[in-house]
Design a protein around this motif. Structure first.
Motif, mmCIF file in Angstrom:
data_model
loop_
_atom_site.group_PDB
_atom_site.id
_atom_site.type_symbol
_atom_site.label_atom_id
_atom_site.label_comp_id
_atom_site.label_asym_id
_atom_site.label_seq_id
_atom_site.Cartn_x
_atom_site.Cartn_y
_atom_site.Cartn_z
ATOM 1 N N THR A 82 0.749 -1.186 -0.109
ATOM 2 C CA THR A 82 0.088 0.081 -0.114
ATOM 3 C C THR A 82 0.819 1.419 0.058
ATOM 4 O O THR A 82 0.257 2.248 -0.175
ATOM 5 N N ALA A 83 2.069 1.174 0.200
ATOM 6 C CA ALA A 83 2.785 2.408 0.327
ATOM 7 C C ALA A 83 4.480 1.961 0.040
ATOM 8 O O ALA A 83 4.673 0.964 0.634
ATOM 9 N N SER A 287 1.475 6.412 -6.506
ATOM 10 C CA SER A 287 2.249 5.308 -7.232
ATOM 11 C C SER A 287 1.895 5.408 -8.630
ATOM 12 O O SER A 287 0.689 5.749 -9.002
ATOM 13 N N PRO A 288 2.539 4.500 -9.595
ATOM 14 C CA PRO A 288 1.935 4.672 -10.869
ATOM 15 C C PRO A 288 0.665 3.952 -11.141
ATOM 16 O O PRO A 288 0.331 2.977 -10.502
ATOM 17 N N GLY A 289 -0.168 4.568 -12.065
ATOM 18 C CA GLY A 289 -1.488 4.169 -12.402
ATOM 19 C C GLY A 289 -1.611 3.130 -13.634
ATOM 20 O O GLY A 289 -1.224 3.827 -14.818
ATOM 21 N N ILE A 290 -2.125 1.974 -13.407
ATOM 22 C CA ILE A 290 -2.167 1.072 -14.773
ATOM 23 C C ILE A 290 -3.539 1.143 -14.879
ATOM 24 O O ILE A 290 -4.326 0.568 -14.274
ATOM 25 N N PHE A 291 -4.082 1.876 -15.800
ATOM 26 C CA PHE A 291 -5.369 2.283 -16.078
ATOM 27 C C PHE A 291 -5.725 1.791 -17.608
ATOM 28 O O PHE A 291 -5.091 1.689 -18.435
ATOM 29 N N ASP A 292 -7.125 0.925 -17.455
ATOM 30 C CA ASP A 292 -7.592 0.616 -18.783
ATOM 31 C C ASP A 292 -7.653 1.752 -20.008
ATOM 32 O O ASP A 292 -7.508 1.078 -21.128
ATOM 33 N N ALA A 293 -7.848 2.791 -19.497
ATOM 34 C CA ALA A 293 -8.206 3.858 -20.487
ATOM 35 C C ALA A 293 -6.910 4.804 -20.616
ATOM 36 O O ALA A 293 -6.956 5.721 -20.980
ATOM 37 N N THR A 369 -9.902 4.801 -1.044
ATOM 38 C CA THR A 369 -8.404 4.810 -0.914
ATOM 39 C C THR A 369 -7.779 3.921 -0.316
ATOM 40 O O THR A 369 -6.568 3.414 -0.916
ATOM 41 N N THR A 370 -8.301 2.790 0.485
ATOM 42 C CA THR A 370 -7.675 1.679 0.956
ATOM 43 C C THR A 370 -7.754 0.409 -0.099
ATOM 44 O O THR A 370 -6.520 -0.142 -0.350
ATOM 45 N N ALA A 371 -8.726 0.610 -1.023
ATOM 46 C CA ALA A 371 -8.610 -0.250 -1.984
ATOM 47 C C ALA A 371 -7.684 0.119 -3.232
ATOM 48 O O ALA A 371 -7.118 -0.806 -4.206
ATOM 49 N N GLY A 372 -7.503 1.376 -3.414
ATOM 50 C CA GLY A 372 -6.749 1.964 -4.603
ATOM 51 C C GLY A 372 -7.776 1.844 -5.875
ATOM 52 O O GLY A 372 -9.027 1.659 -5.888
ATOM 53 N N LEU A 373 -7.402 2.436 -6.959
ATOM 54 C CA LEU A 373 -8.039 2.896 -8.098
ATOM 55 C C LEU A 373 -8.117 1.586 -9.021
ATOM 56 O O LEU A 373 -7.472 1.480 -10.125
ATOM 57 N N TRP A 374 -8.641 0.451 -8.555
ATOM 58 C CA TRP A 374 -9.005 -0.837 -9.346
ATOM 59 C C TRP A 374 -10.540 -1.001 -9.479
ATOM 60 O O TRP A 374 -11.219 -0.828 -8.589
ATOM 61 N N ASP A 375 -10.922 -1.323 -10.540
ATOM 62 C CA ASP A 375 -12.153 -1.917 -10.727
ATOM 63 C C ASP A 375 -12.482 -3.091 -9.894
ATOM 64 O O ASP A 375 -11.489 -4.072 -9.785
ATOM 65 N N PRO A 376 -13.695 -3.472 -9.413
ATOM 66 C CA PRO A 376 -13.888 -4.475 -8.593
ATOM 67 C C PRO A 376 -13.511 -5.863 -9.265
ATOM 68 O O PRO A 376 -13.219 -6.800 -8.809
ATOM 69 N N ASP A 377 -13.978 -5.649 -10.743
ATOM 70 C CA ASP A 377 -13.633 -7.180 -11.659
ATOM 71 C C ASP A 377 -12.402 -6.992 -12.273
ATOM 72 O O ASP A 377 -12.368 -7.520 -13.438
ATOM 73 N N SER A 378 -11.410 -6.504 -11.731
ATOM 74 C CA SER A 378 -10.030 -6.489 -12.319
ATOM 75 C C SER A 378 -9.460 -7.473 -12.653
ATOM 76 O O SER A 378 -9.333 -8.358 -11.820
ATOM 77 N N ASP A 379 -9.032 -7.892 -13.681
ATOM 78 C CA ASP A 379 -8.201 -9.157 -13.950
ATOM 79 C C ASP A 379 -6.722 -8.877 -13.883
ATOM 80 O O ASP A 379 -5.696 -9.700 -14.602
ATOM 81 N N ASN A 380 -6.144 -8.141 -13.084
ATOM 82 C CA ASN A 380 -4.696 -7.848 -12.830
ATOM 83 C C ASN A 380 -4.457 -7.963 -11.591
ATOM 84 O O ASN A 380 -3.835 -6.955 -10.784
ATOM 85 N N GLY A 387 1.391 -2.963 -5.751
ATOM 86 C CA GLY A 387 1.259 -1.467 -5.112
ATOM 87 C C GLY A 387 1.019 -0.713 -6.177
ATOM 88 O O GLY A 387 0.983 0.596 -5.901
ATOM 89 N N PHE A 388 0.443 -0.916 -7.228
ATOM 90 C CA PHE A 388 0.080 0.149 -8.359
ATOM 91 C C PHE A 388 -1.301 0.700 -8.166
ATOM 92 O O PHE A 388 -2.139 0.179 -7.212
ATOM 93 N N ASN A 389 -1.601 2.006 -8.539
ATOM 94 C CA ASN A 389 -2.800 2.380 -8.630
ATOM 95 C C ASN A 389 -3.098 2.869 -7.110
ATOM 96 O O ASN A 389 -4.496 3.243 -6.942
ATOM 97 N N ARG A 390 -2.037 3.273 -6.439
ATOM 98 C CA ARG A 390 -2.311 3.730 -4.933
ATOM 99 C C ARG A 390 -2.587 5.377 -5.105
ATOM 100 O O ARG A 390 -1.924 5.980 -5.818
ATOM 101 N N PHE A 391 -3.373 6.085 -4.355
ATOM 102 C CA PHE A 391 -3.533 7.373 -4.467
ATOM 103 C C PHE A 391 -3.803 7.979 -3.129
ATOM 104 O O PHE A 391 -4.175 7.306 -2.192
#
Length: 396
Positions: A82-83, A287-293, A369-380, A387-391
């Motif tokens: 997480t950090a 942390s770096p954001g691995i985003f679908d878009a 914030t605790t979960a990070g910027l991830w879709d609930p059904d993320s396949d990654n 620790g990616f997609n933290r904010f």
């Protein structure tokens, strides 16, 4: 709130924090990346946990032996980084995190050559008669009375970071020059002949080594009497697993030695209630954001009307402005499969997104914030655990 285990990592040698460029060919030059990707810390910690628990590494790598908190390489368990931040530890044991400058903060010099800090302001350019191709309704604009060249190579102390997140004025004392934290050294490597098991003729390459400053090192080579009273290292935070309180790690390229030690840390919580009341806030990537878009955070969708709507885990709002630095590419080496990881384009740490019409409860903001910027059904799940997609949320 899920408890987080924090540790301080101190290198025992120079580190090879390799980036995403190939090296090793004759005459090649391998650059180091500061700060390194969070997957560097995640891999080192998971390896240490496996060794400490006396897990059969071959069986684990082949997904035949799951670990209680690490799961398997194909199906990660509860372990989540997480950090992962650069930090310095003082003689009294106090640890201070250091943060790179966010994308909405610009440092320059005024006419008297003094440092000045200015924030980017979301602005509607159409009202000023300026045409642009920016996809969002507001553009991040630097309101400067004169042209200045922006400066790089500075870090924010933990206090300066929280001042920026709260919207307060940042004291110049909370800026730390890069030269007070590490030095870069060039090291020559020799290619090996796998058949002869000896040095291959004519195969010399150069690698950039990172030497984090330790207590007593000169802060300025030109003034060797001015020395630092702190050790520079990394702070790591992990949920879903218990980290060792002491011992060593293999960190970065070539598995250079590092020491892990216990520390106490209680992170400051943003003013969630104030953001809910004002109905707007900033999202700042830590942390770096691995985003679908691409540059758009997960959970943001473009509507038929052209609006960009955030809808994720009980949080809803409208993305109206963004300051995203040049994209980066993250890869790495998969130890279990013995092959490179898939290269993925990421939004860099420090990217800022302004959210208006925010509709959420404080607990929902805390949860996302605790979960990070991830879709609930993320396949990654592997990258989530690394620790990616933290904010963090910040005032606007």
């Amino acid at each position: 709130m899920i408890p987080t285990d924090y540790r301080f990592i101190t290198p025992l040698d120079v580190l090879f924090l390799r980036g995403n460029k190939l090296f090793g060919a004759p005459g090649s030059y391998g650059e180091s990346l500061i700060p390194p990707w969070p997957s560097v810390a995640a891999g080192a910690l998971r390896s240490r946990i496996l060794v400490e628990d006396k897990v059969d590494l071959q069986a684990f790598a082949e997904n035949r032996l799951p670990h209680p908190s690490l799961g398997t390489p194909m199906d990660p368990g509860s372990f989540t980084l997480t950090a992962f931040h650069l930090a310095r530890r003082y003689m009294d044991g106090r640890v201070e995190m250091l943060m790179p400058l966010p994308a909405d903060l610009v440092i320059s010099r005024d006419l008297q050559e003094a440092l000045q800090l200015q924030r980017l302001v979301p602005t509607a350019l159409e009202s000023a008669g300026i045409q642009h191709a920016f996809p969002l309704p507001l553009c991040p604009v630097l309101p400067a009375p004169q042209r200045n060249k922006s400066l790089s190579g500075y870090w924010l102390t933990e206090t300066g970071w929280h001042q920026h997140l709260s919207g307060a004025r940042i004291d110049h004392a909370h800026l730390v020059p890069q030269g007070h934290l590490w030095r870069l050294e060039d090291r020559v490597g020799i290619g090996l002949d796998p058949q002869q098991r000896s040095a291959a003729e004519g195969k010399l390459f150069t690698m950039q080594a990172v030497s984090l400053l330790q207590r007593g090192h000169a802060l300025d080579p030109l003034h060797p009497t001015v020395v630092g009273d702190y050790d520079v290292g990394f702070v790591v935070g992990v949920t879903g697993a218990t980290l060792p309180r002491s011992g060593t790690l293999r960190l970065g390229g070539d598995g250079r030695g590092a020491q892990i030690s216990g520390m106490e840390h209680t992170p400051s919580e943003p003013d969630y209630a104030g953001m809910v009341q004002q109905k707007r806030a900033r999202i700042v990537l830590t942390s770096p954001g691995i985003f679908d878009a691409g540059w758009l955070p997960n959970g943001v969708r473009k509507t038929d009307q052209g609006d960009y709507i955030l809808a994720l885990e009980g949080v809803r709002g409208r993305l109206v402005c963004a300051a995203v630095s040049r994209s980066e590419v993250v890869s790495g080496w998969d130890v279990a499969r013995r092959q490179p990881k898939t290269a993925q384009r990421v939004a860099p740490s420090g990217s800022v997104y302004w959210i208006d019409d925010l509709q959420a409860q404080p607990e929902a903001l805390r949860k996302i914030t605790t979960a990070g910027l991830w879709d609930p059904d993320s396949d990654n799940p592997s990258r989530r655990a690394e620790g990616f997609n933290r904010f963090t949320w910040a005032a606007w």
